[in-house]
Design an enzyme around this catalytic site. Structure first.
Site, mmCIF file in Angstrom:
data_model
loop_
_atom_site.group_PDB
_atom_site.id
_atom_site.type_symbol
_atom_site.label_atom_id
_atom_site.label_comp_id
_atom_site.label_asym_id
_atom_site.label_seq_id
_atom_site.Cartn_x
_atom_site.Cartn_y
_atom_site.Cartn_z
ATOM 1 N N ARG A 19 -1.595 -2.915 2.566
ATOM 2 C CA ARG A 19 -0.779 -3.643 1.580
ATOM 3 C C ARG A 19 0.234 -4.553 2.265
ATOM 4 O O ARG A 19 0.360 -5.729 1.909
ATOM 5 C CB ARG A 19 -0.060 -2.679 0.639
ATOM 6 C CG ARG A 19 -0.981 -1.979 -0.343
ATOM 7 C CD ARG A 19 -0.224 -1.020 -1.226
ATOM 8 N NE ARG A 19 0.495 -0.050 -0.397
ATOM 9 C CZ ARG A 19 1.481 0.723 -0.820
ATOM 10 N NH1 ARG A 19 1.875 0.671 -2.069
ATOM 11 N NH2 ARG A 19 2.061 1.575 -0.013
ATOM 12 N N ASN A 37 -2.112 -0.039 -4.182
ATOM 13 C CA ASN A 37 -3.080 1.032 -3.921
ATOM 14 C C ASN A 37 -3.628 1.538 -5.250
ATOM 15 O O ASN A 37 -2.898 1.649 -6.233
ATOM 16 C CB ASN A 37 -2.424 2.202 -3.180
ATOM 17 C CG ASN A 37 -2.253 1.932 -1.702
ATOM 18 O OD1 ASN A 37 -2.832 1.016 -1.141
ATOM 19 N ND2 ASN A 37 -1.435 2.747 -1.056
#
Length: 90
Positions: A19, A37
């Protein structure tokens, strides 16, 4: 031409700074959007910007950061969306 896509990245992509690395790459390219996520272990990305730059992010997603092992990348073009910056959704 501006483009907005949804990118679903599967494989070993959680716990490897995917990320954060995606955010850094998107900001480097001048894109806006989000990265998050998913419960199934995948990472969901919404990215918006010039099509050529969005395609560069998609190409980057196929490999990701050093410790990632990407098994698949699914890209869907969606209606253009406006985002403020590029944020990590927790």
């Amino acid at each position: 031409m501006l483009q907005t896509v949804t990118i679903l990245v599967s494989g070993k992509v959680q716990g490897v700074y995917y990320r954060q690395s995606t955010r850094e790459k998107a900001l480097e390219l001048g894109l806006t959007g989000t990265v998050k996520n998913q419960p199934d272990g995948s990472v969901l990305i919404h990215a918006s910007g010039p099509a050529q730059l969005v395609n560069q992010l998609i190409a980057w997603c196929r490999q990701g950061p050093d410790r990632a092992i990407v098994s698949s990348v699914e890209v869907t073009t969606i209606e253009p969306l406006a985002f403020l910056g590029f944020t990590i959704v927790r």
